[in-house]
Design a protein around this motif. Structure first.
Motif, short mmCIF file in Angstrom:
data_model
loop_
_atom_site.label_atom_id
_atom_site.label_comp_id
_atom_site.label_asym_id
_atom_site.label_seq_id
_atom_site.Cartn_x
_atom_site.Cartn_y
_atom_site.Cartn_z
N LYS A 178 0.83 -1.21 0.00
CA LYS A 178 0.00 0.00 0.00
C LYS A 178 0.86 1.26 0.00
O LYS A 178 0.47 2.29 -0.56
CB LYS A 178 -0.94 -0.01 1.21
N GLU A 179 2.05 1.18 0.63
CA GLU A 179 2.87 2.37 0.80
C GLU A 179 4.11 2.42 -0.09
O GLU A 179 4.77 3.45 -0.16
CB GLU A 179 3.30 2.50 2.27
N ILE A 180 4.42 1.31 -0.76
CA ILE A 180 5.68 1.27 -1.51
C ILE A 180 5.72 2.31 -2.62
O ILE A 180 6.80 2.83 -2.96
CB ILE A 180 5.90 -0.16 -2.10
N SER A 181 4.58 2.68 -3.20
CA SER A 181 4.55 3.66 -4.28
C SER A 181 4.96 5.06 -3.80
O SER A 181 5.28 5.93 -4.62
CB SER A 181 3.16 3.72 -4.92
N LEU A 182 4.95 5.28 -2.48
CA LEU A 182 5.31 6.58 -1.93
C LEU A 182 6.81 6.74 -1.72
O LEU A 182 7.28 7.84 -1.42
CB LEU A 182 4.59 6.81 -0.59
N VAL A 183 7.57 5.65 -1.89
CA VAL A 183 9.01 5.68 -1.59
C VAL A 183 9.80 5.79 -2.89
O VAL A 183 9.56 5.05 -3.84
CB VAL A 183 9.43 4.41 -0.83
N GLU A 184 10.77 6.71 -2.89
CA GLU A 184 11.62 6.90 -4.06
C GLU A 184 13.09 6.80 -3.68
O GLU A 184 13.46 7.01 -2.51
CB GLU A 184 11.36 8.27 -4.69
N LEU A 185 13.93 6.48 -4.64
CA LEU A 185 15.37 6.47 -4.41
C LEU A 185 15.84 7.86 -4.01
O LEU A 185 15.31 8.87 -4.48
CB LEU A 185 16.10 6.02 -5.67
N ASN A 186 16.83 7.89 -3.13
CA ASN A 186 17.44 9.13 -2.62
C ASN A 186 16.52 9.91 -1.69
O ASN A 186 16.84 11.06 -1.32
CB ASN A 186 17.89 10.03 -3.77
N ALA A 187 15.40 9.32 -1.29
CA ALA A 187 14.54 9.97 -0.30
C ALA A 187 15.25 10.00 1.04
O ALA A 187 16.00 9.09 1.39
CB ALA A 187 13.21 9.23 -0.18
N LYS A 188 15.03 11.06 1.81
CA LYS A 188 15.65 11.18 3.12
C LYS A 188 14.99 10.22 4.11
O LYS A 188 13.80 9.94 4.03
CB LYS A 188 15.54 12.61 3.63
N ALA A 189 15.79 9.72 5.05
CA ALA A 189 15.27 8.80 6.06
C ALA A 189 16.06 8.97 7.35
O ALA A 189 17.23 9.37 7.34
CB ALA A 189 15.37 7.36 5.57
N ASN A 190 15.38 8.69 8.47
CA ASN A 190 16.00 8.74 9.79
C ASN A 190 15.74 7.43 10.50
O ASN A 190 14.64 6.86 10.39
CB ASN A 190 15.41 9.89 10.62
N ALA A 191 16.75 6.96 11.22
CA ALA A 191 16.61 5.68 11.92
C ALA A 191 17.03 5.82 13.38
O ALA A 191 17.81 6.70 13.74
CB ALA A 191 17.44 4.60 11.24
N LYS A 192 16.47 4.92 14.21
CA LYS A 192 16.83 4.89 15.62
C LYS A 192 17.19 3.45 15.98
O LYS A 192 16.39 2.53 15.77
CB LYS A 192 15.67 5.38 16.48
N LEU A 193 18.39 3.27 16.51
CA LEU A 193 18.86 1.94 16.88
C LEU A 193 18.35 1.58 18.27
O LEU A 193 17.88 2.44 19.03
CB LEU A 193 20.39 1.89 16.86
N THR A 194 18.44 0.31 18.64
CA THR A 194 17.97 -0.13 19.95
C THR A 194 18.77 0.53 21.08
O THR A 194 18.29 0.65 22.20
CB THR A 194 18.08 -1.66 20.08
N SER A 195 19.99 0.95 20.76
CA SER A 195 20.82 1.65 21.75
C SER A 195 20.32 3.07 22.02
O SER A 195 20.76 3.72 22.97
CB SER A 195 22.26 1.71 21.27
N GLY A 196 19.41 3.56 21.16
CA GLY A 196 18.92 4.93 21.29
C GLY A 196 19.60 5.89 20.34
O GLY A 196 19.16 7.03 20.19
N LYS A 197 20.65 5.44 19.69
CA LYS A 197 21.37 6.30 18.76
C LYS A 197 20.51 6.58 17.53
O LYS A 197 19.89 5.68 16.97
CB LYS A 197 22.68 5.65 18.33
N GLU A 198 20.48 7.85 17.11
CA GLU A 198 19.74 8.25 15.93
C GLU A 198 20.68 8.54 14.79
O GLU A 198 21.73 9.17 14.98
CB GLU A 198 18.87 9.48 16.25
N ILE A 199 20.34 8.05 13.60
CA ILE A 199 21.19 8.22 12.43
C ILE A 199 20.36 8.70 11.24
O ILE A 199 19.15 8.50 11.20
CB ILE A 199 21.91 6.89 12.08
#
Length: 301
Positions: free
Chosen positions: A155-176
């Motif tokens: 349902k959501e894959i059509s909204l994602v493009e290459l080179n789109a910005k993204a943010n992640a959070k690891l289990t340690s709490g570190k944000e990248i």
């Protein structure tokens, strides 16, 4: 003569009584019509005159970290190990000798070299071990860049493009932070999801391979409206939506989808680009009702 006058008087009285009854019925119907008309327009609502703005949907994904390069370096021919110049954890450059083998009856000793720059995650053999053809000499990893991998619904894959910005959070709490470098084309046959990869710089090797992570992808920008969550309602079939008024000031219900929930309001899609959204009084009106309207341009969301 008296009898004839009596009949005449009775007839006149009957006619007047009939006229009186008819006038009462007509008056009652007239009052009912006025009351019904008044009832249909008596409700007053406040509406937000909203123009759609381009806004990105924030897509939340659960996943894990994965080294872009992680290989088991294997022997192309079997032989006895006579040299392992590097130890587990050492950094090696492409072309460095990892394992050297001895084969009886041969003057040349087979050698196994590093296929790329990286760190020896594990050295699988020691001097004197016999390494079969296809056996693993060592495991080599290049941790930079590191990938964050996840699965996105069809349902959501059509909204994602290459080179789109993204943010992640690891289990340690570190944000990248990183960008999307891969969007799958073929869905998983069971889950019907698509693989996506986020690439992150990891020069200091602080992000390790195989760690659980959650990341948010900034999807394509689509026309959307910003409203207060307090005006959300459920339709007759339980669908989420808001009430609006059309150009004739008639109440309508529009099904919506929430793009993003922020501290100062929610972004929704599903409405026409130009909409008159009821912000006050929506709980007191019904579909198709004509209402009195007070318009506002910029509400306190």
């Amino acid at each position: 003569m008296k009898i004839r006058n009596t009949y005449k008087t009775a007839s006149i009285t009957f006619v007047f009584a009939l006229l009186w009854l008819l006038s009462g019925l007509l008056s009652e119907n007239k009052n009912q019509t006025v009351s019904k008309s008044t009832l249909e327009t008596i409700s007053s609502v406040t509406v937000l005159k909203s123009e759609a703005q381009l806004h990105s949907k924030k897509i939340k994904v659960s996943g894990f970290t994965e080294a872009e390069k992680l290989v088991n370096v294997r022997a192309e021919i079997g032989g006895r190990v006579i040299s392992t110049p590097f130890s587990q954890g050492d950094f090696v450059k492409k072309g460095d000798l990892i394992c050297q083998l001895y084969i009886a009856g041969r003057e040349a000793y087979p050698k196994i070299f590093a296929p790329f720059d990286g760190y020896l995650e594990r050295v699988q053999v020691e001097n004197g071990d016999y390494l079969n053809q296809g056996g693993i000499c060592a495991t080599l990893i290049d941790p930079n860049p590191m990938l964050v991998v996840g699965e996105i619904s069809e349902k959501e894959i059509s909204l994602v493009e290459l080179n789109a910005k993204a943010n992640a959070k690891l289990t340690s709490g570190k944000e990248i932070q990183g960008v999307i470098t891969f969007v799958g084309t073929s869905a998983d046959r069971v889950a019907r999801t698509f693989r996506v990869e986020m690439s992150v710089e990891n020069v200091d090797r602080s992000i390790r391979d195989g760690i659980s992570a959650s990341f948010i992808i900034e999807g394509n920008k689509i026309p959307s409206h910003k409203i207060s969550p307090a005006i959300l309602m459920l339709g007759n079939e339980g669908q989420l939506g808001v009430r609006t008024v059309n150009s004739r000031n008639e109440v309508e219900f529009n099904r919506i989808e929430i793009l993003e929930d922020t501290l100062d309001g929610i972004w929704i899609t599903g409405l026409p680009e130009s909409s008159r959204i009821i912000t006050v009084g929506q709980e007191y009106v019904y579909l198709g009702q004509t209402v009195q309207v007070q318009e506002i341009e910029s509400p306190e969301v």
